[in-house]
Write a protein that holds these residues in place. Structure first.
Motif, PDB file in Angstrom:
ATOM      1  N   PRO A 207      -4.354  39.323  33.789  1.00  0.00           N
ATOM      2  CA  PRO A 207      -4.717  37.856  33.939  1.00  0.00           C
ATOM      3  C   PRO A 207      -3.528  37.051  34.307  1.00  0.00           C
ATOM      4  N   ASN A 208      -3.903  36.018  35.034  1.00  0.00           N
ATOM      5  CA  ASN A 208      -2.687  35.163  35.624  1.00  0.00           C
ATOM      6  C   ASN A 208      -1.971  34.465  34.550  1.00  0.00           C
ATOM      7  N   SER A 209      -2.615  34.374  33.454  1.00  0.00           N
ATOM      8  CA  SER A 209      -1.687  33.884  32.368  1.00  0.00           C
ATOM      9  C   SER A 209      -2.583  34.008  31.111  1.00  0.00           C
ATOM     10  N   ALA A 210      -2.078  33.851  30.018  1.00  0.00           N
ATOM     11  CA  ALA A 210      -2.718  33.925  28.825  1.00  0.00           C
ATOM     12  C   ALA A 210      -3.858  33.289  28.598  1.00  0.00           C
ATOM     13  N   GLY A 211      -5.260  33.655  28.439  1.00  0.00           N
ATOM     14  CA  GLY A 211      -6.181  32.895  28.339  1.00  0.00           C
ATOM     15  C   GLY A 211      -6.936  32.679  29.856  1.00  0.00           C
ATOM     16  N   SER A 212      -6.274  32.996  30.734  1.00  0.00           N
ATOM     17  CA  SER A 212      -6.796  32.791  32.352  1.00  0.00           C
ATOM     18  C   SER A 212      -8.166  33.918  32.413  1.00  0.00           C
ATOM     19  N   THR A 213      -9.071  33.543  33.209  1.00  0.00           N
ATOM     20  CA  THR A 213      -9.912  34.783  33.671  1.00  0.00           C
ATOM     21  C   THR A 213      -9.559  35.202  35.049  1.00  0.00           C
ATOM     22  N   GLU A 214      -8.655  34.743  35.817  1.00  0.00           N
ATOM     23  CA  GLU A 214      -8.213  35.131  36.995  1.00  0.00           C
ATOM     24  C   GLU A 214      -7.228  36.076  36.870  1.00  0.00           C
ATOM     25  N   TYR A 215      -7.499  37.331  37.609  1.00  0.00           N
ATOM     26  CA  TYR A 215      -6.784  38.604  37.410  1.00  0.00           C
ATOM     27  C   TYR A 215      -5.816  38.524  38.727  1.00  0.00           C
ATOM     28  N   VAL A 216      -4.517  38.948  38.553  1.00  0.00           N
ATOM     29  CA  VAL A 216      -3.486  39.431  39.617  1.00  0.00           C
ATOM     30  C   VAL A 216      -3.379  40.792  39.454  1.00  0.00           C
ATOM     31  N   SER A 217      -3.500  41.390  40.824  1.00  0.00           N
ATOM     32  CA  SER A 217      -3.139  42.773  40.983  1.00  0.00           C
ATOM     33  C   SER A 217      -1.570  43.073  41.329  1.00  0.00           C
ATOM     34  N   VAL A 277       3.540  45.179  30.367  1.00  0.00           N
ATOM     35  CA  VAL A 277       2.671  44.046  30.254  1.00  0.00           C
ATOM     36  C   VAL A 277       2.832  43.418  28.845  1.00  0.00           C
ATOM     37  N   ASP A 278       3.361  42.273  28.709  1.00  0.00           N
ATOM     38  CA  ASP A 278       3.463  41.894  27.202  1.00  0.00           C
ATOM     39  C   ASP A 278       2.018  41.718  26.550  1.00  0.00           C
ATOM     40  N   PRO A 279       1.692  42.235  25.602  1.00  0.00           N
ATOM     41  CA  PRO A 279       0.402  42.332  25.016  1.00  0.00           C
ATOM     42  C   PRO A 279      -0.131  40.777  24.482  1.00  0.00           C
ATOM     43  N   ASN A 280       1.204  39.974  24.318  1.00  0.00           N
ATOM     44  CA  ASN A 280       0.722  38.625  23.611  1.00  0.00           C
ATOM     45  C   ASN A 280       0.785  37.738  24.795  1.00  0.00           C
ATOM     46  N   THR A 281       1.644  37.721  25.855  1.00  0.00           N
ATOM     47  CA  THR A 281       1.580  36.444  26.654  1.00  0.00           C
ATOM     48  C   THR A 281       0.933  37.036  28.113  1.00  0.00           C
ATOM     49  N   CYS A 282       0.566  38.397  28.174  1.00  0.00           N
ATOM     50  CA  CYS A 282       0.069  38.752  29.411  1.00  0.00           C
ATOM     51  C   CYS A 282       1.072  38.665  30.362  1.00  0.00           C
ATOM     52  N   THR A 283       2.296  38.546  30.206  1.00  0.00           N
ATOM     53  CA  THR A 283       3.474  38.668  31.304  1.00  0.00           C
ATOM     54  C   THR A 283       3.884  39.984  31.720  1.00  0.00           C
ATOM     55  N   TYR A 284       3.881  40.127  32.967  1.00  0.00           N
ATOM     56  CA  TYR A 284       4.175  41.512  33.659  1.00  0.00           C
ATOM     57  C   TYR A 284       5.679  41.499  34.004  1.00  0.00           C
ATOM     58  N   SER A 285       6.423  42.422  33.564  1.00  0.00           N
ATOM     59  CA  SER A 285       7.749  42.608  34.046  1.00  0.00           C
ATOM     60  C   SER A 285       7.775  43.878  34.884  1.00  0.00           C
ATOM     61  N   SER A 286       8.787  43.349  36.161  1.00  0.00           N
ATOM     62  CA  SER A 286       8.277  44.596  37.298  1.00  0.00           C
ATOM     63  C   SER A 286       9.565  45.741  37.021  1.00  0.00           C
ATOM     64  N   PRO A 287       9.221  46.757  38.018  1.00  0.00           N
ATOM     65  CA  PRO A 287      10.176  47.856  37.827  1.00  0.00           C
ATOM     66  C   PRO A 287      11.484  47.607  38.510  1.00  0.00           C
ATOM     67  N   ALA A 288      12.361  48.704  37.672  1.00  0.00           N
ATOM     68  CA  ALA A 288      13.954  48.622  38.146  1.00  0.00           C
ATOM     69  C   ALA A 288      13.951  49.397  39.622  1.00  0.00           C
ATOM     70  N   ASN A 289      15.177  49.435  40.092  1.00  0.00           N
ATOM     71  CA  ASN A 289      15.252  50.358  41.238  1.00  0.00           C
ATOM     72  C   ASN A 289      14.296  51.258  41.626  1.00  0.00           C
ATOM     73  N   PRO A 290      13.403  51.358  42.361  1.00  0.00           N
ATOM     74  CA  PRO A 290      12.562  52.441  42.559  1.00  0.00           C
ATOM     75  C   PRO A 290      13.272  53.570  43.277  1.00  0.00           C
ATOM     76  N   ALA A 291      14.455  53.460  43.849  1.00  0.00           N
ATOM     77  CA  ALA A 291      15.179  54.629  44.637  1.00  0.00           C
ATOM     78  C   ALA A 291      15.360  55.736  43.681  1.00  0.00           C
ATOM     79  N   VAL A 292      15.337  55.508  42.394  1.00  0.00           N
ATOM     80  CA  VAL A 292      15.496  56.443  41.483  1.00  0.00           C
ATOM     81  C   VAL A 292      14.437  57.715  41.835  1.00  0.00           C
ATOM     82  N   VAL A 293      13.310  57.364  42.197  1.00  0.00           N
ATOM     83  CA  VAL A 293      12.065  58.230  42.555  1.00  0.00           C
ATOM     84  C   VAL A 293      12.635  59.153  43.655  1.00  0.00           C
ATOM     85  N   TYR A 294      13.381  58.494  44.643  1.00  0.00           N
ATOM     86  CA  TYR A 294      13.639  59.408  45.987  1.00  0.00           C
ATOM     87  C   TYR A 294      14.504  60.447  45.329  1.00  0.00           C
ATOM     88  N   GLY A 295      15.392  60.210  44.295  1.00  0.00           N
ATOM     89  CA  GLY A 295      16.260  61.168  43.987  1.00  0.00           C
ATOM     90  C   GLY A 295      15.510  62.599  43.723  1.00  0.00           C
TER      91      GLY A 295
END
Lengths: 686, 686
Positions: A207-217, A277-295
């Protein structure tokens, strides 16, 4: 049942005599060469140790398995996988021992993903708590896991995945859902029948924010999900999962499909080492450097090349031994009554097999160099410095593409070079071919991933053209050097027959030229990317060939090689280089790398090099030490008993010969004396 | 069992919508093109008529057959073969109808040799009495026959066969005997389990003179021999016969092995239309002109090419339809959120599929021309004039070699171009590929038989160089013309982009040059035959390519073609010609046939032609009218329901999904709840 065939022998000279003669006539020191090839990691000792255990166990007998049905092959595969794991416990095998046991068993294991992608993902993508919870259960084999990314409608383009994981703040759960048929997970190994858990990659919707019905991908993310009941092993409610059915090879593997119907999983299912995803606030925090995967991807690709070279060595071992034993026609220019020639004496057979023998060595040296390079940059990667990794990763895409294609094609080329018997089960090529044919497609389609290499090369060339400051990396430095010293300089073509160094240099010059032309099209003329795709593949292959030739050449400088062995390897090096050059000759002219006159000499030079290789071919393949147990080939047996083995498989090991049939068309009886029962049984399976 | 997946649909746009759009956007008149391709012999009417019958019969359902074991596949094959024969009786099918029914059934029939080589040999090699005795029994299916020439140790070199037929003047019988293991008959179709009779090719040994104990060998001769009991269908005493076991594909065919232990057969067993042994005097009389054999061999080869073009059309039909439906990635240069492109829009996919589409047409026109030419010379052959046949036969070897290789390779190329799903059973490529892979080897190994073509070409060139009297044939005339007008004359390269005629001429010039170079090596420099083998293959291929291009060009001159259709076919003609030229470009430079500058333009010209073909690809493959029943492919369905069909095969038709397994490695239970029974059953089959 004994019969008159028991006392028959093949016409002389016999296979064993012929192979003995081949081995006598060559001064290639098999043990020295083996040692040189398998220096690292006690590969040969391990092979011997595991082999002794598997050979004693009847469950790993291969000769009759081609007769089994697909469902039986899965069952056999599962039985073998279990047995191998119990043997691992019993003999305290380490990870390399276990890989060796699977390599020798030669069945793709239904546990494969449970051993590889599944735990790797949990380890890399899971947070500390998730690792602590899951890894012991996985190791104990209580949780049997798989990895589901690809979908029915979506492969390489991961961003196009349709399966959704929607965060429901009210229940604090994710809802996994497959909105369409094309959203079905597809092809995922170990999932069809074996696994009870799965890492599912799904579009994370929050959800866009806690309580919102709009979803973000937030794009695709991994979730660990139980999919079957621990006790009944039936799919959980809301999940449809099964095996996708027969394929080319891979018979013991249960590649699966899976769909979710609003299936709920807890917050802890999302693997959260990077993204959360923070279960309380619906906040999404994004990944660290994805280059690790290339390793790890680069490491996987080095392993793919090392595997490809063993596959080629295996195909070539069979082809060389059989075509040494097989005789057909006398020399057309000889006296009548001359004995028939070994098939390998014909240049038309040599040209199909011997360059591939040389190629197996080429792949070996590049795979080994990549592994060493990757290990060398490991420390820097761990420190977060990915600069060297970028080059290596870019090169690895092109090399994966070229090397798996070379290996896949080599199997079929060798098979055809063996004539009629190559088509039979006793060739040892059927499972090898069918299983290996997936390799050019999986882990990045061979045509597609060459774009990554070409794109990187063009960027480095563009930087070199601008030529600001010091070069960013070795590649840019080389591009600058080529621009300054060779490009448009009216340089003379290289003298490829005079020195191996110039031969290597010719491949470099041709690769730079090829990159430069693509750079001009894309960056100067601004042509569309898609219209350049065919050319980009050539750019990538030119660079990969240059790397293969360079690493082969460098390996010959190894001072521990005896003079005699270096001489033999040098012949193979030249054979590989000239053969590769001959197939793309115009490219080398355009790059001003080789003269037309020299290129005209290539066919006869190649033929000379093959003639030099011919007497040593059997010893050269012997050095790869592929065990008979793995070859599973009447044609490629190390003792040369080709015809005895073919006959034994037909006359004594073929279950079809235990049944007598009714051949008369007016009767629908199939098995003599059994009425129409059998017909009904078969028809029921259609 | 209904479940939540029943209501799911694939993401849009759907396959049916996409194919409908493809069909709408093209002005290729499918019916006109179909009619043009299948003018002769009511091929399409026949196909439709037989199809309607087979589709109704559950025994011919294909979707699940990949799950069967090899022994089950033979049983199914036998059941189908019987059923087809009964249907033939019931519907009064003629020979062409029966061939069509086998083509549509798509199983190689265990009766195959009984229908083809066996009766043909009896008809051609038997005398009147033998024909009168055997043919009615064969036709009635009472005698089920096969043909045994090849042996375990001997293939193409028929003179090397070891099986002996020794005339015993005392008992007035032949004694068939296999002195070694390598003398075992091998690979012979229909022999393993099905036939009760066999034409055995054996070395004829006859006493020097009546009363002498010294034997003279007269080489290989055919004998008709009962090998199994009519009632029990068990092998007769003194014969060991069986099936050789699993192979690449050909699962329903019982390719066999057979050995004789001093097995006696009557004088009448020797097929005596040409060769005879007088039972009283032991006098051997030798065969009439063996060139008769080349007649039927040439006809067989024309049929092989006509079959190859249908195989290619089938592979390309699947690949074109699937890559039109499959979408992946947006255009890299486009705005974000652009829809994914059809995979066939990528030039890297086009370059693998579209030239093969053009090649299917090329093969078609040459196969048709060969059949016409053969029919045209039939009358002369029957009169004993084999002069035209010699050219045709020589050309047919090279064409067989090249065309079957092109077809076999096209299957794998198309498969890989389809990415992941190409590896699955729903591709429809597994059986097609495995079955067809034998073609480059059987009926003359592809590499070996190119010698026949090259040898003939060199002889004609040698005659042309000598230039005595009027030329013997058209080929010599053309060689003379080239020598006089083009060779060493400093002629200009041909303008391949200016006219199709010059394009054709470029292939001719290159083939002449290629032949001439080989002529110089062999006849002037006296190089050994074997050292030239690789070059000779190129000579043969150059000529074959020239024939393919010429016949394609000639077909376009057909005045019954509409202008629109001719324009489309012209694009395909150029695509085939330029694509073929590009792969061997240096050859054309050396022959002074095409300039370097023009050759440099080929890649972009080819890409343009592919772009012109792309919008019509679906209609072009539709015109081949390969029925869905034959394609047996989820990916290639004419209605575009790719994903629905893949899912149906996995979810509803896969027998493996009916079983629940025990995945825990510590237990050796395989099927959940059944203890270790299943493991024992499987282990017993190893």
């Amino acid at each position: 049942m004994p019969d008159f065939t028991d006392n028959l022998k093949p016409a002389s000279p016999s296979g064993p005599e012929l192979l003995a003669q081949e081995r006598r006539q060559s001064d290639v020191a098999v043990e020295e060469l083996s040692h040189h090839l398998f220096l690292d990691n006690d590969f040969l000792g391990r092979q011997q140790r595991i082999l002794r255990i598997l050979e004693k166990d009847a469950l790993f007998t291969k000769a009759k398995q081609l007769n089994l049905s697909r469902p039986e092959r899965y069952q056999l595969g599962l039985a073998r996988a279990k047995k191998l794991r119990r043997l691992a416990d019993q003999h305290a095998w380490d990870a390399e021992d276990q890989s060796m046991s699977q390599y020798l068993c030669d069945d793709v294991s239904p546990y494969m993903v449970h051993y590889t992608m599944f735990p790797t993902t949990v380890r890399e993508q899971g947070d500390d708590a998730q690792r602590a919870y899951w890894l012991p259960k996985i190791e104990a084999g209580e949780v049997v896991g798989c990895y589901a990314q690809t979908e029915l409608g979506h492969g390489s383009n991961v961003r196009g995945l349709e399966c959704e994981a929607r965060w429901d703040p009210k229940t604090r759960e994710f809802e996994l859902h497959s909105p369409t048929l094309t959203a079905s997970k597809w092809w995922n190994g170990t999932m069809g029948r074996t696994a009870n858990h799965c890492v599912v990659v799904a579009q994370l919707l929050v959800p866009n924010s806690a309580g919102s019905t709009e979803y973000v991908s937030h794009g695709p993310h991994p979730f660990i999900v139980q999919i079957r009941d621990f006790k009944t092993h039936k799919p959980l409610d809301g999940i449809a999962v099964g095996d996708i059915g027969p394929k080319y090879g891979y018979a013991p593997m249960d590649n699966g499909y899976m769909l979710f119907d609003h299936f709920r999983i807890p917050h802890s299912a999302m693997l959260s080492n990077y993204s959360r995803v923070d279960p309380n606030t619906c906040t999404y925090s994004s990944p660290a450097n994805p280059a690790v995967v290339y390793g790890s991807l680069t490491a996987v690709r080095a392993a793919i090349i090392m595997h490809a070279r063993l596959v080629m060595a295996r195909a070539v071992t069979i082809a060389v031994r059989y075509t040494s034993v097989r005789r057909q026609f006398s020399d057309r220019d000889s006296q009548s009554n001359a004995p028939e020639l070994s098939v390998l004496d014909y240049p038309t057979v040599q040209i199909r097999i011997l360059p591939l023998l040389a190629t197996a060595f080429a792949l070996h040296y590049t795979g080994a160099a990549m592994q060493k390079l990757y290990e060398g940059t490991r420390a820097e990667i761990d420190k977060g410095d990915f600069s060297k990794l970028a080059v290596l990763h870019a090169q690895s895409s092109g090399l994966k593409s070229l090397c798996t294609e070379l290996a896949a094609d080599s199997i079929e080329t060798c098979r055809r070079a063996m004539g009629g018997h190559g088509f039979g089960g006793g060739s040892g090529f059927i499972q090898l071919n069918n299983d290996y044919l997936s390799k050019p497609t999986v882990e990045g389609d061979n045509w597609m991933i060459t774009q990554q290499t070409a794109s990187y090369l063009i960027r480095r060339m563009a930087a070199a053209v601008t030529s600001k400051g010091t070069p960013d990396d070795e590649l840019e430095r080389e591009c600058r050097k080529w621009l300054n010293e060779e490009h448009d300089r009216n340089v003379s073509p290289l003298l490829i027959f005079d020195s191996d160094e110039q031969l290597v240099q010719a491949f470099h010059r041709r690769s730079r030229e090829s990159t430069y032309r693509a750079y001009v099209e894309r960056e100067v003329k601004k042509r569309s990317w898609n219209s350049l795709l065919i050319q980009l593949r050539k750019v990538s292959h030119a660079e990969s060939q240059s790397i293969l030739v360079t690493n082969f050449y460098n390996a010959l400088q190894d001072s521990s090689l005896s003079t005699a062995l270096r001489r033999h390897l040098q012949v193979l090096f030249r054979l590989f280089a000239f053969y590769t050059m001959d197939r793309e000759a115009r490219d080398f002219v355009k790059a001003n790398a080789v003269s037309n006159e020299d290129l005209d000499q290539l066919p006869s030079t190649i033929q000379d090099l093959m003639a030099q290789t011919r007497p040593h071919a059997v010893n050269l393949v012997d050095s790869w030490k592929i065990p008979d147990f793995l070859l599973d080939s009447a044609l490629g047996r190390s003792d040369g008993k080709v015809y005895e083995d073919l006959f034994n498989r037909a006359h004594r090991l073929n279950p079809l010969n235990d049944i007598t049939f009714n051949p008369y068309y007016k009767s629908d009886e199939i098995i003599m004396g059994q009425g129409s029962d059998e017909l009904r049984k078969i028809a029921a399976k259609l």
